[in-house]
Design an enzyme around this catalytic site. Structure first.
Site, mmCIF file in Angstrom:
data_model
loop_
_atom_site.group_PDB
_atom_site.id
_atom_site.type_symbol
_atom_site.label_atom_id
_atom_site.label_comp_id
_atom_site.label_asym_id
_atom_site.label_seq_id
_atom_site.Cartn_x
_atom_site.Cartn_y
_atom_site.Cartn_z
ATOM 1 N N TYR A 38 -23.047 -59.810 24.668
ATOM 2 C CA TYR A 38 -21.761 -60.458 24.430
ATOM 3 C C TYR A 38 -20.837 -59.439 23.774
ATOM 4 O O TYR A 38 -20.925 -58.254 24.084
ATOM 5 C CB TYR A 38 -22.026 -61.722 23.593
ATOM 6 N N LYS A 93 -31.923 -78.996 46.937
ATOM 7 C CA LYS A 93 -31.632 -77.802 47.733
ATOM 8 C C LYS A 93 -31.702 -76.561 46.848
ATOM 9 O O LYS A 93 -32.197 -75.511 47.270
ATOM 10 C CB LYS A 93 -30.249 -77.911 48.375
HETATM 11 O O1 LIG Z 1 -32.500 -82.796 53.057
HETATM 12 C C1 LIG Z 1 -33.112 -82.842 54.148
HETATM 13 O O2 LIG Z 1 -34.281 -83.208 54.270
HETATM 14 C C2 LIG Z 1 -32.388 -82.335 55.367
HETATM 15 C C3 LIG Z 1 -30.924 -82.499 55.217
HETATM 16 O O3 LIG Z 1 -30.201 -81.590 54.873
HETATM 17 C C4 LIG Z 1 -30.334 -83.832 55.460
HETATM 18 O O4 LIG Z 1 -31.031 -84.732 55.948
HETATM 19 O O5 LIG Z 1 -29.132 -83.991 55.154
HETATM 20 MG MG LIG Z 2 -28.251 -82.257 54.254
#
Ligand SMILES: O=C([O-])CC(=O)C(=O)O
Ligand SMILES: [Mg+2]
Length: 413
Positions: A38, A93
């Protein structure tokens, strides 16, 4: 089933709420550490980046960071449930980016009024990241959003539900047709659903050899044909000059069914109308257009795939998005183009045809896996996906002129 529901809710709430957190990559224990991390030390990389923006890749986490961005308007196959409700999927995700490709990822759920609002919001924060994965945004807005952001951002912007799904579908489809002894050029294809995934899947299948006039796409009103006057510009591309109007009309003698619509929309009787040795991809998540149990009960000459991990042949964009971003980011590609997408298709296809490592068999809980009806695409936990797809994609980026740096030395070896 309610047991599974309890398990899923417990998984998401314990030991801490959610699925991701942030970790430090540098020591931050001593006064000296803090002076570097920092003030005053942080001023040095600030000056370097101000002098040359590319230095952000050298001195910050930008180059290893993907934003998963949504507005929650098309969450899986569940519908428009709003940005906040989509957060578990987006954290999911991010989990997959980290687990499969070592990419740091953060979810961003955007509340907005107009499409332009959304585009501006994302474009204005884009430089923070190495890449942007758009997720679960409904059609047709997703097409305009992706196009505008690709134009405005200097980093890759990739709508996973379109292209991730399309890449995995194309890889699995061409392999499945091969097993069935059919050519994609001859295949009569029924696509149930006309949203983001449907349009992208069909466009990529066409790039891989399918004929547009062999494709029958259906939306909620039935077959998309040239005499309809209610089609948006994206559906119009698939308007077929035909007298067929219903799913039953087009499924008769079709070679391929691709479902990217909703649960239980294909009946066993519909399935029985298809040509010999059909290929059925029922990809609606979490519940497919027809359950594999019903489908295999209806006929024994089909190859079946779903989007789920609890059946054979999982056609799910997880086989693509972590790895395509890995390859794109590692050569600092400015975009993810068709050459890179097709390189990913070829890499996925080829892995499925090679002997399966013991650790994959173990993780899948099976004794053997051999290229054929029950195994047309690799399993998501296959460790070959990362090096093979990432390297193929990085090479395609270099060859097609969108990479900003060379292939890293000994990349993925
Ligand atoms: O999340 C999943 O299994 C695949 C996907 O992107 C969706 O179904 O929108
Ligand atoms: Mg999706």
């Amino acid at each position: 089933m309610s047991d599974f529901r309890e398990q899923a809710l417990h998984y998401h709430s314990h030991p801490v709420p959610g699925k991701i957190s942030v970790e430090l990559t540098k020591p931050a224990e001593t006064v000296q550490d803090l002076a570097l991390a920092y003030s005053p030390g942080v001023a040095e990389p600030v000056r370097e980046i101000a002098a040359d923006p590319a230095n952000a890749y050298k001195y910050t986490g930008k180059g290893n960071m993907v934003a998963v961005i949504t507005n929650g308007t098309a969450i899986l196959g569940l519908g428009n449930l709003g940005p906040l409700a989509s957060k578990p999927v987006m954290e999911g995700k991010a989990l997959l980016f980290k687990r499969f490709a070592g990419l740091d990822s953060i979810d961003i759920e955007v509340k907005h009024n107009t499409t332009e609002d959304f585009i501006n919001t994302v474009a204005n924060i884009a430089d923070t990241f190495g890449g942007i994965n758009l997720e679960d945004i409904k059609a047709p807005e997703c097409f305009e959003i992706e196009k505008a952001l690709i134009e405005r951002c200097s980093i890759p912007v990739f709508h996973d539900d379109q292209h991730g799904t399309a890449i995995v579908t194309a890889a699995g489809m061409i392999n499945a047709l091969e097993v069935q002894g059919k050519e994609i050029e001859d295949a009569i294809i029924v696509c149930l659903g006309a949203g983001a995934a449907a349009v992208a899947c069909m466009e990529l299948l066409i790039k891989c050899g399918a004929l547009r006039e062999h494709i029958y796409m259906l939306d909620r009103k039935g077959v998309i044909h040239t005499r309809r006057d209610d089609l948006n510009e994206y559906k119009q591309l698939f308007a077929n000059n035909t007298d067929k109007r219903t799913l039953q009309d087009v499924i008769a003698d079709a070679d391929v069914f691709v479902g990217v619509s909703g649960p239980n929309l294909l009946s066993p009787d519909d399935l029985k109308l298809m040509a010999d040795r059909p290929v059925v991809f029922a990809c609606s998540n979490p519940d497919p257009e027809i359950s594999p149990v019903l489908a295999h009960g209806a006929r024994d000459d089909l190859i079946m795939a779903t989007g789920r991990s609890d059946y054979p042949n999982q056609v799910n964009n997880v086989l693509c998005f972590p790895f395509i971003f890995r390859g794109a980011l590692d050569v600092r590609a400015s975009k993810i183009n068709d050459e890179m997408k097709i390189a990913a298709v070829d890499a996925i296809r080829s892995i499925a045809k090679e002997p399966v490592p013991a650790e994959v068999l173990k993780a899948a809980g099976v004794e053997t896996l051999e290229f054929g009806a029950q195994y047309i695409i690799p399993k998501p936990m296959d460790p070959r996906l990362l090096p093979r797809i990432a390297k193929a994609v990085a090479q395609a980026a270099i060859d097609s002129g969108v990479a900003q740096i060379d292939m890293p030395e000994n990349y993925m070896e």
